[in-house]
Motif scaffolding. Structure first.
Motif, PDB file in Angstrom:
ATOM      1  N   LEU A 101       0.812  -1.224   0.000  1.00 30.58           N
ATOM      2  CA  LEU A 101       0.000   0.000   0.000  1.00 30.58           C
ATOM      3  C   LEU A 101       0.843   1.270   0.000  1.00 30.58           C
ATOM      4  N   ARG A 102       1.718   1.387   0.983  1.00 30.56           N
ATOM      5  CA  ARG A 102       2.499   2.619   1.123  1.00 30.56           C
ATOM      6  C   ARG A 102       3.425   2.849  -0.083  1.00 30.56           C
ATOM      7  N   PRO A 103       4.222   1.856  -0.513  1.00 31.45           N
ATOM      8  CA  PRO A 103       5.107   2.118  -1.665  1.00 31.45           C
ATOM      9  C   PRO A 103       4.348   2.499  -2.935  1.00 31.45           C
ATOM     10  N   ARG A 104       3.230   1.836  -3.202  1.00 34.54           N
ATOM     11  CA  ARG A 104       2.479   2.144  -4.417  1.00 34.54           C
ATOM     12  C   ARG A 104       1.840   3.530  -4.336  1.00 34.54           C
ATOM     13  N   HIS A 105       1.300   3.843  -3.178  1.00 32.75           N
ATOM     14  CA  HIS A 105       0.688   5.168  -3.023  1.00 32.75           C
ATOM     15  C   HIS A 105       1.726   6.259  -3.248  1.00 32.75           C
ATOM     16  N   GLU A 113       2.366  14.230  -8.884  1.00 26.81           N
ATOM     17  CA  GLU A 113       2.816  15.568  -8.488  1.00 26.81           C
ATOM     18  C   GLU A 113       3.853  16.136  -9.439  1.00 26.81           C
ATOM     19  N   ASN A 114       4.601  15.266 -10.117  1.00 29.32           N
ATOM     20  CA  ASN A 114       5.632  15.721 -11.042  1.00 29.32           C
ATOM     21  C   ASN A 114       5.165  15.723 -12.499  1.00 29.32           C
ATOM     22  N   GLY A 115       3.855  15.610 -12.691  1.00 23.48           N
ATOM     23  CA  GLY A 115       3.286  15.713 -14.021  1.00 23.48           C
ATOM     24  C   GLY A 115       3.582  14.539 -14.940  1.00 23.48           C
TER      25      GLY A 115
END
Length: 164
Positions: A101-105, A113-115
């Protein structure tokens, strides 16, 4: 045990019924009620939402309170999922917080966020897909634009926090 499983909202004829029996086996009514109450509080679920979640994933009753609380905090506070959405898709709670969960999120969040990604998709789909498919779809296409993305993602899956 059969009556207890049915009280959880798992119909006797459903394919989840045997898992409901496993979930309630060797547990007192009080312990089951306490775990249900804990889940209601952790996920801010109504009685109906708990029934929906348990009818789809009765083995949630076997998860530790710590796992339930940490997963709830992550999915609701960090990812921003609605409690009702989680109740309808309780498989989300069964996935490893640190390994999936955390790594994929964070990978999807970074790319968005970086387009590099227009993330209008479902987190359920992202969390559900196999590791191989996730890497092929979200990591590999961006290896050139983000030099160490694959390395950072692999480290995050091992529970390591990348420096960047």
């Amino acid at each position: 045990m059969v009556a207890c499983a049915e009280r959880l909202g798992v119909p006797r004829g459903s394919r989840m019924f045997r898992y409901a029996l496993q979930a309630v086996a060797f547990r007192s009514k009080e312990k089951i009620a306490a775990k249900v109450e804990f889940m209601k509080n952790a996920f801010t679920w109504s009685d109906a939402e708990v029934s929906i979640a348990l009818s789809k994933a009765p083995l949630l009753l076997r998860r530790s309170k710590e796992h339930l609380q940490r997963t709830s905090n992550f999915l609701i506070s960090e990812v921003g999922l609605e409690p009702a959405y989680i109740a309808r898709l309780p498989a989300l709670i069964t996935y490893s917080l640190e390994g999936r969960l955390r790594p994929r999120h964070y990978a999807v969040k970074f790319l968005t966020e970086n387009g590099l990604l227009d993330h209008g998709g479902s987190y359920y789909v992202i969390f559900k897909m196999t590791e191989k498919v996730f890497v092929e779809k979200y990591i590999c296409p961006h290896k050139e634009a983000v030099l160490h993305l694959a390395k950072y993602y692999a480290a995050a899956c091992r529970g390591e926090v990348p420096a960047h």
